[in-house]
Design a protein around this motif. Structure first.
Motif, PDB file in Angstrom:
ATOM      1  N   LEU A  56       0.802  -1.224   0.000  1.00 19.28           N
ATOM      2  CA  LEU A  56       0.000   0.000   0.000  1.00 19.28           C
ATOM      3  C   LEU A  56       0.833   1.271   0.000  1.00 19.28           C
ATOM      4  N   GLY A  57       2.147   1.142  -0.102  1.00 15.82           N
ATOM      5  CA  GLY A  57       2.995   2.320  -0.245  1.00 15.82           C
ATOM      6  C   GLY A  57       3.144   3.161   0.995  1.00 15.82           C
ATOM      7  N   MET A  58       2.862   2.579   2.170  1.00 19.72           N
ATOM      8  CA  MET A  58       3.012   3.304   3.429  1.00 19.72           C
ATOM      9  C   MET A  58       4.084   2.641   4.282  1.00 19.72           C
ATOM     10  N   HIS A  59       4.613   3.381   5.247  1.00 19.80           N
ATOM     11  CA  HIS A  59       5.521   2.784   6.224  1.00 19.80           C
ATOM     12  C   HIS A  59       4.825   1.573   6.849  1.00 19.80           C
ATOM     13  N   PRO A  60       5.524   0.458   7.016  1.00 22.08           N
ATOM     14  CA  PRO A  60       4.862  -0.763   7.484  1.00 22.08           C
ATOM     15  C   PRO A  60       4.205  -0.660   8.846  1.00 22.08           C
ATOM     16  N   CYS A  61       4.605   0.323   9.659  1.00 22.68           N
ATOM     17  CA  CYS A  61       4.015   0.466  10.996  1.00 22.68           C
ATOM     18  C   CYS A  61       2.942   1.540  11.058  1.00 22.68           C
ATOM     19  N   THR A  62       2.572   2.150   9.928  1.00 23.90           N
ATOM     20  CA  THR A  62       1.650   3.275   9.940  1.00 23.90           C
ATOM     21  C   THR A  62       0.332   2.953  10.634  1.00 23.90           C
ATOM     22  N   LEU A  63      -0.225   1.789  10.362  1.00 24.74           N
ATOM     23  CA  LEU A  63      -1.562   1.489  10.864  1.00 24.74           C
ATOM     24  C   LEU A  63      -1.575   1.031  12.319  1.00 24.74           C
ATOM     25  N   ASP A  64      -0.428   0.670  12.863  1.00 23.85           N
ATOM     26  CA  ASP A  64      -0.401   0.114  14.221  1.00 23.85           C
ATOM     27  C   ASP A  64      -0.993   1.071  15.261  1.00 23.85           C
ATOM     28  N   PRO A  65      -0.528   2.326  15.358  1.00 28.78           N
ATOM     29  CA  PRO A  65      -1.114   3.222  16.370  1.00 28.78           C
ATOM     30  C   PRO A  65      -2.567   3.569  16.076  1.00 28.78           C
ATOM     31  N   LEU A  66      -2.940   3.623  14.789  1.00 28.52           N
ATOM     32  CA  LEU A  66      -4.333   3.924  14.455  1.00 28.52           C
ATOM     33  C   LEU A  66      -5.249   2.780  14.886  1.00 28.52           C
ATOM     34  N   MET A  67      -4.805   1.547  14.655  1.00 28.70           N
ATOM     35  CA  MET A  67      -5.577   0.390  15.103  1.00 28.70           C
ATOM     36  C   MET A  67      -5.701   0.374  16.614  1.00 28.70           C
ATOM     37  N   ASP A  68      -4.615   0.694  17.283  1.00 31.97           N
ATOM     38  CA  ASP A  68      -4.614   0.688  18.745  1.00 31.97           C
ATOM     39  C   ASP A  68      -5.665   1.640  19.308  1.00 31.97           C
ATOM     40  N   ALA A  69      -5.843   2.778  18.657  1.00 31.37           N
ATOM     41  CA  ALA A  69      -6.767   3.800  19.150  1.00 31.37           C
ATOM     42  C   ALA A  69      -8.109   3.791  18.425  1.00 31.37           C
ATOM     43  N   GLY A  70      -8.277   2.929  17.418  1.00 31.18           N
ATOM     44  CA  GLY A  70      -9.531   2.898  16.666  1.00 31.18           C
ATOM     45  C   GLY A  70      -9.765   4.143  15.841  1.00 31.18           C
ATOM     46  N   ILE A  71      -8.690   4.735  15.314  1.00 30.17           N
ATOM     47  CA  ILE A  71      -8.786   5.972  14.535  1.00 30.17           C
ATOM     48  C   ILE A  71      -8.792   5.633  13.051  1.00 30.17           C
ATOM     49  N   PRO A  72      -9.832   5.981  12.312  1.00 32.04           N
ATOM     50  CA  PRO A  72      -9.878   5.651  10.886  1.00 32.04           C
ATOM     51  C   PRO A  72      -8.890   6.488  10.079  1.00 32.04           C
ATOM     52  N   LEU A  73      -8.514   5.950   8.932  1.00 35.14           N
ATOM     53  CA  LEU A  73      -7.617   6.617   7.983  1.00 35.14           C
ATOM     54  C   LEU A  73      -8.340   6.755   6.658  1.00 35.14           C
ATOM     55  N   ARG A  74      -8.274   7.928   6.089  1.00 31.74           N
ATOM     56  CA  ARG A  74      -8.855   8.152   4.764  1.00 31.74           C
ATOM     57  C   ARG A  74      -7.752   8.597   3.819  1.00 31.74           C
ATOM     58  N   VAL A  75      -7.600   7.899   2.709  1.00 35.48           N
ATOM     59  CA  VAL A  75      -6.606   8.232   1.682  1.00 35.48           C
ATOM     60  C   VAL A  75      -7.321   9.009   0.586  1.00 35.48           C
ATOM     61  N   ARG A  76      -6.837  10.234   0.306  1.00 38.65           N
ATOM     62  CA  ARG A  76      -7.541  11.120  -0.620  1.00 38.65           C
ATOM     63  C   ARG A  76      -6.567  11.738  -1.620  1.00 38.65           C
ATOM     64  N   CYS A  77      -7.127  12.270  -2.707  1.00 38.80           N
ATOM     65  CA  CYS A  77      -6.322  12.836  -3.792  1.00 38.80           C
ATOM     66  C   CYS A  77      -6.311  14.358  -3.709  1.00 38.80           C
ATOM     67  N   THR A  78      -5.123  14.927  -3.618  1.00 39.90           N
ATOM     68  CA  THR A  78      -4.987  16.382  -3.512  1.00 39.90           C
ATOM     69  C   THR A  78      -5.612  17.083  -4.716  1.00 39.90           C
ATOM     70  N   HIS A  79      -5.472  16.496  -5.899  1.00 32.11           N
ATOM     71  CA  HIS A  79      -5.913  17.150  -7.127  1.00 32.11           C
ATOM     72  C   HIS A  79      -7.390  16.885  -7.426  1.00 32.11           C
ATOM     73  N   ARG A  80      -7.963  15.887  -6.740  1.00 37.33           N
ATOM     74  CA  ARG A  80      -9.398  15.603  -6.913  1.00 37.33           C
ATOM     75  C   ARG A  80     -10.017  15.368  -5.535  1.00 37.33           C
ATOM     76  N   PRO A  81     -10.139  16.417  -4.745  1.00 38.51           N
ATOM     77  CA  PRO A  81     -10.601  16.238  -3.364  1.00 38.51           C
ATOM     78  C   PRO A  81     -12.035  15.745  -3.259  1.00 38.51           C
ATOM     79  N   ALA A  82     -12.815  15.889  -4.330  1.00 39.87           N
ATOM     80  CA  ALA A  82     -14.191  15.401  -4.284  1.00 39.87           C
ATOM     81  C   ALA A  82     -14.279  13.893  -4.485  1.00 39.87           C
TER      82      ALA A  82
END
Length: 317
Positions: A276-302
């Motif tokens: 997925l092109g992210m640091h391999p540990c990126t999701l660990d703290p988000l999972m721990d806290a139940g914080i969602p992640l949204r991947v979005r496009c700067t050039h097409r924010p809609a």
């Protein structure tokens, strides 16, 4: 445009949201201006904390600079000038106000001086520590530029070096976050910080004895996730130049399918596998806290992008 970022006017009931902009999103003047518009829009509904990468291609150039400087100190000035030219060109095309350009140039000169010093140390006994200072330079000269662009738009900002926030061990080049002291530092900073919307360096940390470290390639994603975790953010947003995540690399595989929504467990497995092109540990703290992640496009924010959510949320639609 009214100033929406002073801590005296922030609505305390609005949630914190961490917005991370990758190098392709801030690698051009148009990209920086898009990022400014997106941050402004976010201030309508949340209290943003912005995390930013080096401009696209700069970290790769700094890796090369470190290696060449180890073998040939004569290359130090050429590399320092090259980095300076890249960011001065960005500033010239982004900042119309002369006073803001002058302010940024002062910050740039200070960081270039640190870069020059670190490149000169690449041939010495502290090369590993010096290399991290070299690699951190891309983010450290990007943050004051984005902050100046936000100021120019009427959104008062504050440039923040994540070295003051993210505590790590001394494994230079691929440092591990020290979670408890990092949470304390981040929360203390956020509670007492000066007025202005914070713009924070990605990728950078610091040891207990004040040595700069870096978190490994893709480390800006991890930086943003760590801040989101420490601040109990509503969500993290990862802004990039693609419209979301795919089942495979769409540039290499014609059968790659876009993902509108994926649960943490699947995303974490793919991230650990480098898919997925992210640091391999990126999701660990988000999972721990139940914080969602949204991947979005700067050039097409809609565009809907991709939502990475806890499994119960996924099941509930």
């Amino acid at each position: 445009m009214p100033d929406r970022s002073s801590s005296s006017t922030e609505c305390a009931s609005r949630p914190v949201r961490v917005l991370k902009f990758g190098g392709t999103s801030v690698g051009s003047a148009d990209g920086i201006k898009n990022a400014v518009r997106l941050v402004h829009a976010a201030t309508e509904t949340c209290r943003p904390v912005v995390v930013v990468s080096a401009a696209a291609g700069v970290t790769d150039a700094l890796v090369q600079a470190a290696e060449e400087s180890r073998a040939d100190r004569g290359s130090v000035e050429a590399w320092t000038r090259r980095v300076g030219r890249r960011y001065r060109a960005l500033a010239a095309n982004t900042l119309a106000d002369e006073a803001l350009r002058a302010r940024y140039d002062t910050a740039l000169r200070a960081e270039l001086s640190e870069l020059r010093r670190a490149l000169q140390e690449m041939a010495g006994p502290n090369a590993a520590a010096a290399r991290d200072v070299v690699l951190a330079a891309g983010e450290r000269v990007m943050v004051p530029l984005l902050a100046a662009a936000l100021d120019a738009s009427g959104c008062t900002s504050q440039a923040v070096d994540a070295a003051t926030l993210i505590r790590t061990d001394a494994a230079h080049g691929d440092a591990t976050v020290q979670w408890a002291p990092t949470r304390r530092q981040v929360r203390d900073w956020h509670r007492t910080r000066a007025a202005g919307l914070p713009v924070v360096t990605g990728f950078v940390g610091e040891t207990a004895d004040g040595k700069t470290t870096t978190l490994g390639r893709g480390g800006s994603d991890l930086s943003a996730a760590v801040l989101a975790w420490a601040l109990a953010a509503e969500r993290m947003e990862r802004w990039t130049d693609v419209e979301g995540l795919y089942t495979r690399d769409p540039d290499a595989h014609s059968d790659a399918q876009p993902l509108q929504r994926i649960d943490f467990e699947q995303a974490r497995a793919w991230t650990k596998a480098g898919r997925l092109g992210m640091h391999p540990c990126t999701l660990d703290p988000l999972m721990d806290a139940g914080i969602p992640l949204r991947v979005r496009c700067t050039h097409r924010p809609a565009a809907p992008g991709t939502r990475i959510v806890p499994a119960p949320t996924l099941a509930q639609g």
